[in-house]
Design a protein around this motif. Structure first.
Motif, short mmCIF file in Angstrom:
data_model
loop_
_atom_site.label_atom_id
_atom_site.label_comp_id
_atom_site.label_asym_id
_atom_site.label_seq_id
_atom_site.Cartn_x
_atom_site.Cartn_y
_atom_site.Cartn_z
N THR A 1 0.84 -1.20 0.00
CA THR A 1 0.00 0.00 0.00
C THR A 1 0.87 1.25 0.00
OG1 THR A 1 -1.77 -1.13 1.21
CG2 THR A 1 -1.80 1.27 1.22
N LEU A 2 0.55 2.19 -0.88
CA LEU A 2 1.32 3.42 -1.01
C LEU A 2 0.37 4.60 -1.13
CD1 LEU A 2 4.09 4.85 -1.47
CD2 LEU A 2 3.71 4.47 -3.92
N THR A 3 0.58 5.64 -0.32
CA THR A 3 -0.23 6.85 -0.39
C THR A 3 0.57 7.97 -1.05
OG1 THR A 3 -1.52 6.28 1.59
CG2 THR A 3 -1.50 8.59 0.93
N LEU A 4 0.00 8.55 -2.11
CA LEU A 4 0.61 9.65 -2.82
C LEU A 4 -0.09 10.94 -2.38
CD1 LEU A 4 0.72 8.02 -6.36
CD2 LEU A 4 2.49 8.01 -4.61
N HIS A 5 0.68 11.87 -1.84
CA HIS A 5 0.12 13.09 -1.29
C HIS A 5 0.06 14.19 -2.34
CE1 HIS A 5 0.27 11.37 2.74
NE2 HIS A 5 1.52 10.99 2.47
N GLN A 6 -0.96 15.04 -2.19
CA GLN A 6 -1.11 16.22 -3.04
C GLN A 6 -1.13 15.87 -4.54
OE1 GLN A 6 -1.43 19.70 -1.63
NE2 GLN A 6 -2.14 18.14 -0.21
N VAL A 7 -2.03 14.97 -4.90
CA VAL A 7 -2.21 14.59 -6.30
C VAL A 7 -3.17 15.59 -6.95
CG1 VAL A 7 -3.05 12.79 -7.86
CG2 VAL A 7 -1.79 12.18 -5.79
#
Length: 280
Positions: free
Chosen positions: A190-196
């Motif tokens: 699981t990976l969270t990409l911030h400010q997309v």
């Protein structure tokens, strides 16, 4: 007139390119066998645009021998199956090599790979021009013998995927823990990409590959398997519920909770069982 001819050729070429397709899928399978009297190297692939893919390849080879307890002197077999759709990948492979005769050397292997590409846009009436995007590659399956599995998930805004666009990857081998990697660091898939950025188009690509091999030498028969036929799920979710993922394929990548009807049924069943217990 020359301008319109060039424009027509441009539309003709790029109008049918994979970049303009809603989504693409592929499934590949291979079964290979080898001994002193036999060679098998089949391979099948199914590739589709705006449709799911499925294929399989297999063989069974044996030499009959009435003087042996089994009725044959050697037996080779291999199987590979793969299917792919947006967000769902399945692959399995197996191989076996057995001998019931004087010593020899025989080998066989099965391979399967599945993958897809899709694109999506973040739209809605959220509170700002950016939101957080969580990407999850869920894997379930098992290995036995000489087998391995691997997979990867790519994400970018250009559509031409390079190695640097691989955000999540995993590998697994027998007697080893499944190893996930997210942008160079160990993770759980699981990976969270911030400010997309909102209202921008993103392209996604994922694949799953499995392999199994068997090697027979000196009357030591063996087999291997890599069963990931119920695995390879890709999930996408946003931190702001006022935004939605609009995919070109129409596939819903959001983790789907159990429907309310299920919980209503469960509650009713629990009440009924409780009342029966009280009556007793």
């Amino acid at each position: 007139m020359k301008f319109y001819r060039i424009l027509f050729l441009y539309l003709l070429i790029f109008g049918y390119s994979p970049m303009s397709a809603a989504y693409t899928t592929y499934a590949q399978a291979q079964a290979v066998g080898l001994d002193s009297q036999f060679f098998q190297a089949g391979s099948k692939i199914d590739q589709n645009t705006d449709a799911n893919s499925f294929t399989s390849d297999s063989f069974i080879y044996q030499t009959l021998d009435s003087s042996t307890p089994s009725g044959w002197s050697r037996r080779l077999q291999a199987l590979g199956t793969a299917s792919a759709g947006p967000g769902v990948l399945k692959a399995s492979a197996s191989a076996g090599a057995f001998i019931d005769a004087p010593a020899g050397i025989f080998s066989t292997s099965g391979l399967a790979e599945a993958g897809f590409t899709d694109s999506f846009t973040i739209r809605g009436a959220g509170t700002g021009p950016f939101t957080d995007l969580t990407v999850h590659y869920q894997v379930s399956g098992g290995l036995g013998g000489k087998a391995f599995a691997e997979g990867g998930l790519f994400l970018n805004q250009g559509g031409l995927f390079l190695d640097r666009d691989q955000f999540i990857s995993f590998t697994e081998a027998p007697n080893e823990l499944r190893n996930f990697n997210c942008l160079g660091s160990t993770c759980s898939g699981t990976l969270t990409l911030h400010q997309v950025a909102v209202d921008s188009t993103f392209f996604i690509k994922a694949y799953l590959k499995v392999y199994a091999a068997a090697f027979e030498k000196n009357n030591l028969g063996n087999s291997s398997s890599a069963d990931y036929s119920n695995t390879g799920r890709i999930f996408l979710s946003l931190s702001d519920p006022n935004y939605q993922l609009v995919t070109n394929s129409g596939f819903n990548y959001s983790p789907v909770p159990l429907p309310a009807s299920f919980w209503l049924f469960g509650s009713g069943l629990l009440v009924m069982l409780t009342r029966l217990g009280i009556k007793k």
